[in-house]
Design a protein around this motif. Sequence first.
Motif, PDB file in Angstrom:
ATOM      1  N   ARG A   1       1.865 -31.317  48.344  1.00 22.75           N
ATOM      2  CA  ARG A   1       0.748 -32.260  48.402  1.00 22.75           C
ATOM      3  C   ARG A   1       1.181 -33.680  48.747  1.00 22.75           C
ATOM      4  O   ARG A   1       0.339 -34.526  49.044  1.00 22.75           O
ATOM      5  CB  ARG A   1       0.022 -32.295  47.055  1.00 22.75           C
ATOM      6  CG  ARG A   1      -0.822 -31.087  46.814  1.00 22.75           C
ATOM      7  CD  ARG A   1      -1.489 -31.196  45.484  1.00 22.75           C
ATOM      8  NE  ARG A   1      -2.835 -30.652  45.580  1.00 22.75           N
ATOM      9  CZ  ARG A   1      -3.765 -30.850  44.695  1.00 22.75           C
ATOM     10  NH1 ARG A   1      -3.534 -31.591  43.634  1.00 22.75           N
ATOM     11  NH2 ARG A   1      -4.952 -30.313  44.843  1.00 22.75           N
TER      12      ARG A   1
ATOM     13  N   HIS B   1      -4.711 -31.926  50.115  1.00 24.56           N
ATOM     14  CA  HIS B   1      -5.685 -31.147  49.350  1.00 24.56           C
ATOM     15  C   HIS B   1      -5.305 -29.675  49.269  1.00 24.56           C
ATOM     16  O   HIS B   1      -6.090 -28.854  48.811  1.00 24.56           O
ATOM     17  CB  HIS B   1      -7.078 -31.285  49.965  1.00 24.56           C
ATOM     18  CG  HIS B   1      -7.569 -32.702  49.964  1.00 24.56           C
ATOM     19  ND1 HIS B   1      -7.786 -33.411  48.812  1.00 24.56           N
ATOM     20  CD2 HIS B   1      -7.858 -33.548  50.981  1.00 24.56           C
ATOM     21  CE1 HIS B   1      -8.199 -34.637  49.110  1.00 24.56           C
ATOM     22  NE2 HIS B   1      -8.247 -34.750  50.424  1.00 24.56           N
ATOM     23  N   SER B   2      -4.118 -29.335  49.725  1.00 28.17           N
ATOM     24  CA  SER B   2      -3.675 -27.942  49.717  1.00 28.17           C
ATOM     25  C   SER B   2      -3.128 -27.564  48.354  1.00 28.17           C
ATOM     26  O   SER B   2      -2.643 -28.406  47.610  1.00 28.17           O
ATOM     27  CB  SER B   2      -2.577 -27.725  50.756  1.00 28.17           C
ATOM     28  OG  SER B   2      -3.045 -28.015  52.030  1.00 28.17           O
ATOM     29  N   GLY B   3      -3.169 -26.286  48.060  1.00 27.81           N
ATOM     30  CA  GLY B   3      -2.584 -25.781  46.826  1.00 27.81           C
ATOM     31  C   GLY B   3      -3.396 -26.123  45.602  1.00 27.81           C
ATOM     32  O   GLY B   3      -4.317 -26.929  45.644  1.00 27.81           O
ATOM     33  N   ARG B   4      -3.059 -25.494  44.523  1.00 29.98           N
ATOM     34  CA  ARG B   4      -3.764 -25.685  43.268  1.00 29.98           C
ATOM     35  C   ARG B   4      -2.759 -25.550  42.139  1.00 29.98           C
ATOM     36  O   ARG B   4      -1.933 -24.638  42.155  1.00 29.98           O
ATOM     37  CB  ARG B   4      -4.839 -24.602  43.166  1.00 29.98           C
ATOM     38  CG  ARG B   4      -5.704 -24.673  41.964  1.00 29.98           C
ATOM     39  CD  ARG B   4      -6.747 -23.545  42.036  1.00 29.98           C
ATOM     40  NE  ARG B   4      -7.278 -23.240  40.750  1.00 29.98           N
ATOM     41  CZ  ARG B   4      -6.682 -22.491  39.824  1.00 29.98           C
ATOM     42  NH1 ARG B   4      -5.517 -21.963  40.059  1.00 29.98           N
ATOM     43  NH2 ARG B   4      -7.242 -22.267  38.659  1.00 29.98           N
ATOM     44  N   TYR B   5      -2.824 -26.431  41.180  1.00 33.49           N
ATOM     45  CA  TYR B   5      -1.944 -26.344  40.023  1.00 33.49           C
ATOM     46  C   TYR B   5      -2.383 -25.173  39.148  1.00 33.49           C
ATOM     47  O   TYR B   5      -3.565 -24.829  39.097  1.00 33.49           O
ATOM     48  CB  TYR B   5      -1.995 -27.635  39.207  1.00 33.49           C
ATOM     49  CG  TYR B   5      -1.454 -28.834  39.941  1.00 33.49           C
ATOM     50  CD1 TYR B   5      -0.102 -28.926  40.251  1.00 33.49           C
ATOM     51  CD2 TYR B   5      -2.278 -29.868  40.339  1.00 33.49           C
ATOM     52  CE1 TYR B   5       0.408 -30.029  40.920  1.00 33.49           C
ATOM     53  CE2 TYR B   5      -1.785 -30.968  41.011  1.00 33.49           C
ATOM     54  CZ  TYR B   5      -0.441 -31.033  41.294  1.00 33.49           C
ATOM     55  OH  TYR B   5       0.064 -32.103  41.968  1.00 33.49           O
ATOM     56  N   ILE B   6      -1.424 -24.550  38.453  1.00 30.21           N
ATOM     57  CA  ILE B   6      -1.772 -23.435  37.581  1.00 30.21           C
ATOM     58  C   ILE B   6      -1.720 -23.873  36.125  1.00 30.21           C
ATOM     59  O   ILE B   6      -1.050 -24.850  35.769  1.00 30.21           O
ATOM     60  CB  ILE B   6      -0.866 -22.206  37.809  1.00 30.21           C
ATOM     61  CG1 ILE B   6       0.605 -22.515  37.508  1.00 30.21           C
ATOM     62  CG2 ILE B   6      -1.017 -21.671  39.203  1.00 30.21           C
ATOM     63  CD1 ILE B   6       1.493 -21.292  37.522  1.00 30.21           C
ATOM     64  N   THR B   7      -2.395 -23.128  35.274  1.00 32.11           N
ATOM     65  CA  THR B   7      -2.436 -23.411  33.843  1.00 32.11           C
ATOM     66  C   THR B   7      -1.399 -22.563  33.121  1.00 32.11           C
ATOM     67  O   THR B   7      -0.777 -21.671  33.712  1.00 32.11           O
ATOM     68  CB  THR B   7      -3.827 -23.098  33.274  1.00 32.11           C
ATOM     69  OG1 THR B   7      -4.076 -21.711  33.440  1.00 32.11           O
ATOM     70  CG2 THR B   7      -4.908 -23.898  33.978  1.00 32.11           C
TER      71      THR B   7
ATOM     72  N   ASN C   1       4.260 -25.847  39.726  1.00 27.38           N
ATOM     73  CA  ASN C   1       3.506 -27.088  39.905  1.00 27.38           C
ATOM     74  C   ASN C   1       4.334 -28.167  40.598  1.00 27.38           C
ATOM     75  O   ASN C   1       3.791 -29.004  41.319  1.00 27.38           O
ATOM     76  CB  ASN C   1       2.960 -27.590  38.572  1.00 27.38           C
ATOM     77  CG  ASN C   1       1.808 -26.740  38.086  1.00 27.38           C
ATOM     78  OD1 ASN C   1       1.203 -26.002  38.852  1.00 27.38           O
ATOM     79  ND2 ASN C   1       1.502 -26.835  36.804  1.00 27.38           N
TER      80      ASN C   1
ATOM     81  N   ILE D   1       4.047 -27.461  44.263  1.00 25.73           N
ATOM     82  CA  ILE D   1       2.745 -27.879  44.757  1.00 25.73           C
ATOM     83  C   ILE D   1       2.708 -29.399  44.932  1.00 25.73           C
ATOM     84  O   ILE D   1       2.148 -29.912  45.903  1.00 25.73           O
ATOM     85  CB  ILE D   1       1.617 -27.419  43.810  1.00 25.73           C
ATOM     86  CG1 ILE D   1       1.519 -25.895  43.814  1.00 25.73           C
ATOM     87  CG2 ILE D   1       0.287 -28.019  44.191  1.00 25.73           C
ATOM     88  CD1 ILE D   1       1.155 -25.283  45.132  1.00 25.73           C
TER      89      ILE D   1
END
Length: 67
Positions: A35, A42-48, A28, A31
């Motif tokens: 960002r 708006h690129s990428g996505r955080y993970i859980t 994260n 990311i």
Amino acid sequence: MNEKEIIERWTRGLSKYQLAKIYKREYNMQITIIRSELRNRHSGRYITNYEALRKVEQVIYKYLKRK
């Protein structure tokens, strides 16, 4: 954190839950850096936690299967 680092830390005694927490934090953070640029905001996505644990378990399972 790559697969080699995960295996090294796991063999030293860290649990898979601790490894997942570390993996999530590092992923994260990367990311966040990506960002921070206006072009990639708006690129990428955080993970859980669950997704990080899944990745760590896959790496450990692959290592044990090879061994």
